[in-house]
Design a protein around this motif. Structure first.
Motif, PDB file in Angstrom:
ATOM      1  N   HIS A 123       0.854  -1.186   0.000  1.00  0.00           N
ATOM      2  CA  HIS A 123       0.000   0.000   0.000  1.00  0.00           C
ATOM      3  C   HIS A 123       0.892   1.238   0.000  1.00  0.00           C
ATOM      4  N   ILE A 124       0.625   2.157  -0.910  1.00  0.00           N
ATOM      5  CA  ILE A 124       1.408   3.388  -0.979  1.00  0.00           C
ATOM      6  C   ILE A 124       0.774   4.400  -0.035  1.00  0.00           C
ATOM      7  N   ARG A 125       1.449   4.659   1.086  1.00  0.00           N
ATOM      8  CA  ARG A 125       0.884   5.533   2.116  1.00  0.00           C
ATOM      9  C   ARG A 125       0.899   7.002   1.718  1.00  0.00           C
ATOM     10  N   GLY A 126       1.963   7.396   1.006  1.00  0.00           N
ATOM     11  CA  GLY A 126       2.114   8.810   0.689  1.00  0.00           C
ATOM     12  C   GLY A 126       2.560   9.642   1.870  1.00  0.00           C
ATOM     13  N   GLN A 127       3.222   9.006   2.855  1.00  0.00           N
ATOM     14  CA  GLN A 127       3.640   9.696   4.079  1.00  0.00           C
ATOM     15  C   GLN A 127       5.158   9.676   4.218  1.00  0.00           C
ATOM     16  N   HIS A 128       5.635  10.454   5.180  1.00  0.00           N
ATOM     17  CA  HIS A 128       7.039  10.462   5.552  1.00  0.00           C
ATOM     18  C   HIS A 128       7.281   9.418   6.644  1.00  0.00           C
ATOM     19  N   LEU A 129       8.491   8.902   6.694  1.00  0.00           N
ATOM     20  CA  LEU A 129       8.903   8.026   7.787  1.00  0.00           C
ATOM     21  C   LEU A 129       9.899   8.790   8.648  1.00  0.00           C
ATOM     22  N   ILE A 130       9.505   9.090   9.868  1.00  0.00           N
ATOM     23  CA  ILE A 130      10.385   9.820  10.786  1.00  0.00           C
ATOM     24  C   ILE A 130      10.630   8.951  12.012  1.00  0.00           C
ATOM     25  N   SER A 176       3.759  12.243 -10.999  1.00  0.00           N
ATOM     26  CA  SER A 176       3.519  12.324 -12.440  1.00  0.00           C
ATOM     27  C   SER A 176       4.099  11.076 -13.094  1.00  0.00           C
ATOM     28  N   PRO A 177       3.420   9.934 -12.960  1.00  0.00           N
ATOM     29  CA  PRO A 177       3.988   8.677 -13.442  1.00  0.00           C
ATOM     30  C   PRO A 177       3.988   8.585 -14.966  1.00  0.00           C
ATOM     31  N   ALA A 178       4.863   7.738 -15.483  1.00  0.00           N
ATOM     32  CA  ALA A 178       4.889   7.485 -16.918  1.00  0.00           C
ATOM     33  C   ALA A 178       3.672   6.686 -17.352  1.00  0.00           C
ATOM     34  N   SER A 179       3.130   5.877 -16.443  1.00  0.00           N
ATOM     35  CA  SER A 179       1.921   5.106 -16.710  1.00  0.00           C
ATOM     36  C   SER A 179       1.202   4.878 -15.388  1.00  0.00           C
ATOM     37  N   VAL A 200       5.703  -0.537  -9.124  1.00  0.00           N
ATOM     38  CA  VAL A 200       5.559   0.894  -8.864  1.00  0.00           C
ATOM     39  C   VAL A 200       6.693   1.671  -9.523  1.00  0.00           C
ATOM     40  N   GLY A 201       7.905   1.134  -9.470  1.00  0.00           N
ATOM     41  CA  GLY A 201       9.036   1.810 -10.092  1.00  0.00           C
ATOM     42  C   GLY A 201       8.860   1.970 -11.589  1.00  0.00           C
ATOM     43  N   SER A 202       8.338   0.939 -12.252  1.00  0.00           N
ATOM     44  CA  SER A 202       8.111   1.021 -13.689  1.00  0.00           C
ATOM     45  C   SER A 202       7.019   2.030 -14.017  1.00  0.00           C
ATOM     46  N   GLU A 203       5.952   2.056 -13.220  1.00  0.00           N
ATOM     47  CA  GLU A 203       4.890   3.034 -13.433  1.00  0.00           C
ATOM     48  C   GLU A 203       5.419   4.455 -13.300  1.00  0.00           C
ATOM     49  N   GLU A 204       6.217   4.703 -12.274  1.00  0.00           N
ATOM     50  CA  GLU A 204       6.652   6.068 -11.986  1.00  0.00           C
ATOM     51  C   GLU A 204       7.707   6.572 -12.964  1.00  0.00           C
ATOM     52  N   THR A 205       8.641   5.709 -13.338  1.00  0.00           N
ATOM     53  CA  THR A 205       9.803   6.164 -14.105  1.00  0.00           C
ATOM     54  C   THR A 205       9.747   5.827 -15.586  1.00  0.00           C
ATOM     55  N   GLY A 206       8.917   4.855 -15.957  1.00  0.00           N
ATOM     56  CA  GLY A 206       8.927   4.391 -17.339  1.00  0.00           C
ATOM     57  C   GLY A 206      10.066   3.443 -17.644  1.00  0.00           C
ATOM     58  N   LEU A 207      10.901   3.112 -16.662  1.00  0.00           N
ATOM     59  CA  LEU A 207      11.983   2.161 -16.889  1.00  0.00           C
ATOM     60  C   LEU A 207      11.412   0.761 -17.076  1.00  0.00           C
ATOM     61  N   HIS A 258      10.017   9.595  -8.238  1.00  0.00           N
ATOM     62  CA  HIS A 258       9.643   8.213  -7.902  1.00  0.00           C
ATOM     63  C   HIS A 258       9.341   8.084  -6.398  1.00  0.00           C
ATOM     64  N   PRO A 259       8.353   8.841  -5.906  1.00  0.00           N
ATOM     65  CA  PRO A 259       8.073   8.855  -4.463  1.00  0.00           C
ATOM     66  C   PRO A 259       7.515   7.546  -3.940  1.00  0.00           C
ATOM     67  N   GLY A 260       6.704   6.856  -4.733  1.00  0.00           N
ATOM     68  CA  GLY A 260       6.159   5.590  -4.272  1.00  0.00           C
ATOM     69  C   GLY A 260       7.223   4.530  -4.130  1.00  0.00           C
ATOM     70  N   THR A 261       8.137   4.472  -5.091  1.00  0.00           N
ATOM     71  CA  THR A 261       9.250   3.532  -5.017  1.00  0.00           C
ATOM     72  C   THR A 261      10.095   3.812  -3.779  1.00  0.00           C
ATOM     73  N   GLY A 262      10.380   5.099  -3.546  1.00  0.00           N
ATOM     74  CA  GLY A 262      11.156   5.465  -2.369  1.00  0.00           C
ATOM     75  C   GLY A 262      10.485   5.052  -1.085  1.00  0.00           C
ATOM     76  N   GLN A 263       9.163   5.192  -1.025  1.00  0.00           N
ATOM     77  CA  GLN A 263       8.453   4.838   0.194  1.00  0.00           C
ATOM     78  C   GLN A 263       8.507   3.334   0.461  1.00  0.00           C
ATOM     79  N   ILE A 264       8.377   2.519  -0.594  1.00  0.00           N
ATOM     80  CA  ILE A 264       8.443   1.066  -0.388  1.00  0.00           C
ATOM     81  C   ILE A 264       9.800   0.664   0.168  1.00  0.00           C
ATOM     82  N   VAL A 265      10.867   1.248  -0.372  1.00  0.00           N
ATOM     83  CA  VAL A 265      12.208   0.930   0.126  1.00  0.00           C
ATOM     84  C   VAL A 265      12.381   1.439   1.555  1.00  0.00           C
ATOM     85  N   ALA A 266      11.799   2.610   1.874  1.00  0.00           N
ATOM     86  CA  ALA A 266      11.858   3.110   3.247  1.00  0.00           C
ATOM     87  C   ALA A 266      11.173   2.138   4.205  1.00  0.00           C
TER      88      ALA A 266
END
Length: 502
Positions: free
Chosen positions: A4-11, A25-28, A85-92, A187-195
């Motif tokens: 689940h993509i929370r869209g939040q910060h991890l502090i 602004s995803p590529a797809s 999520v990474g492919s959606e966000e970056t188009g890679l 790529h904020p969603g990808t970053g959040q999953i790795v966080a």
């Protein structure tokens, strides 16, 4: 693992929202909303990092190594979600992201093995000599110690290997330094999953919660607040020359200046020497075109400059033109990067002769190819500025001496390449002393795209390639950026760091 993509910060172990937000602004796929970072959140994360520092710095190398391995395991447990999520966000493409994930976990495991072995500590001991004349010598012990909380900026072009848990984060955590990451808005969603993976490893290994925080950042203010925070002791950055230089200047202007380890830009010159060109010019042209267009040219080691003799240029240009015209359009990492590529290509086309000047629109890019003489190149600084994307500039010389003069006129680079045969050795020998002063990595008969993660790798170079020519952001030597030598004189063994005790 269903993500689940929370869209939040991890502090420091807590997921936190905020009043403001930005939309990806995803590529797809569908755009998502993410909380915007603030100076208050930066302060909260930095305070937590400082509170965690003493305990984390005192952990054993084995415990930190196990922690790094656990992060790698948690990333692999989220492999499918990261790829999707990474492919959606970056188009890679999925294959690129899967490979980059392997590089990311490989870096973490490499640093784990590196700190278990312990040679990076550079331990030295000058035993006391109480009877030495005319003066006794005290007992002196030296070791490398962690410097404190580190800020890391996620990179646009590597959503995994140079971002949330990428090389800078891995090196800092291995050194014993807590990390505050500013995620990249591309790529904020990808970053959040790795966080989330890092957070899970922290909990599993019983590490202090403040050892890692992740803040979404869609404004310059967040980055400025991070590098200016008095508790941050070093910064790792991969990005543009303009943005990196602005942050570097802020670091230098602080009441307590701190090191800014920025990778900023490089055109990665390739010198095609005469005998090699005569023997295998078409092969060199095809190899250059493939390297130039790999990943839509969105690599910091993209070989954007090809130098060769004018009387041999036509055949190589013809072969390169054919290869580049056949290259398909590729999706770029973000709308902003695509627009910057179009603008940069147009700017250079006004200053050099355009061989291929493609029509591009939206987020896609096609290769650009230009040519000029060495005199034109050296007279116009703008021709040596990086254009991030699949753009190649062929620079022609009339003599070997002109090739040497061109090399001497280059700015600092990440890489410099020689395409040569045995009969080119004399010219290569003249170029080598120049190129080793200009670049962090010098190659023969290869292409610079593709950076091996290893003990001997150097990914850095004189400015503007990076802001610290004595450092690397790839390979185990990268850990030295976040350490400093401390000498202990006549300190009782019970008070020494564990790695210095007999």
């Amino acid at each position: 693992m269903n993500q689940h993509i929370r869209g939040q910060h991890l502090i420091a172990g807590d997921w936190i929202g905020g009043e403001g937000s930005f939309r990806s602004s995803p590529a797809s796929g569908s755009a998502r909303d993410f909380a915007s970072g603030t100076a208050a959140l930066v302060d909260q994360a930095a305070q937590a990092a400082e509170a965690a520092f003493a305990d984390y710095a005192a952990t054993t190398r084995t415990a930190r190594a196990d922690f790094l391995d656990a992060i790698a395991d948690q990333i692999e447990a989220r492999a499918d979600a990261i790829t999707r999520v990474g492919s959606e966000e970056t188009g890679l493409p999925e294959a690129r992201l899967q490979g980059e994930r392997g590089r990311t976990t490989g870096q973490l495991r490499l640093f784990a093995a590196h700190i278990r072995e312990g040679a990076y500590l550079d331990r030295r001991h000058d035993a006391a000599m109480p009877d030495r004349q005319p003066l006794p010598r005290p007992d002196l012990r030296m070791i490398q110690r962690p410097i404190g909380p580190v800020a890391v900026f996620g990179a646009s072009n590597f959503p995994l290997a140079f971002s949330t848990a990428g090389g800078d984060t891995a090196a800092a955590l291995a050194a014993g330094c807590p990390v505050v990451v500013k995620g990249h808005p591309a790529h904020p969603g990808t970053g959040q999953i790795v966080a989330e993976a890092v957070d899970a490893a922290i909990r599993d290994c019983g590490m202090p919660a403040g050892v890692f925080s992740f803040i979404h950042g869609d404004t310059h203010e967040v980055g400025q607040a991070l590098v200016q925070h008095p508790l941050i002791k070093a910064v790792g950055f991969t990005g543009s020359l303009r943005g990196g230089r602005a942050l570097f200047d802020l670091c230098a202007a602080r009441p307590e200046p701190i090191p800014f380890f920025g990778e900023l830009g490089s055109v990665n010159p390739c010198f095609v020497l005469p005998q090699a060109l005569a023997a295998r010019g078409a092969q060199i042209a095809e190899g250059w075109a493939a390297s130039l267009t790999m990943g839509a040219g969105q690599f910091c080691t993209n070989p954007g400059l090809l130098v060769l003799h004018r009387d041999q240029a036509d055949d190589l240009l013809a072969a390169a033109t054919a290869a580049l015209r056949n290259a398909p359009a590729q999706v770029m990492l973000s709308d902003g990067i695509a627009e910057a590529y179009r603008t940069g290509a147009a700017r250079l086309a006004d200053r050099a002769t355009a061989v291929i000047r493609p029509e591009t629109d939206g987020r896609t890019a096609r290769p650009s190819l230009l040519r000029c003489t060495s005199e034109e190149y050296l007279a116009d600084h703008a021709l040596g500025e990086e254009v991030f994307g699949p753009l190649g500039l062929v620079v022609t010389v009339d003599t070997d001496d002109q090739m040497l003069t061109l090399a001497q006129g280059l700015e600092g680079q990440l890489t410099a390449t020689l395409q040569m045969d045995d009969a080119d050795t004399d010219l290569a020998r003249r170029l080598m002393p120049v190129l080793e002063r200009k670049a962090g990595r010098v190659l023969a008969n290869g292409w610079p795209t593709g950076v091996e993660v290893s003990d001997a790798m150097v990914h850095g170079g004189p400015y503007p390639a990076s802001t610290n020519f004595g450092a690397t952001s790839v390979g185990t030597l990268a850990i030295r950026r976040f350490l400093r030598p401390v000498c202990f004189q006549n300190i009782p063994e019970a008070l020494l760091p564990g790695d210095l005790r007999d």
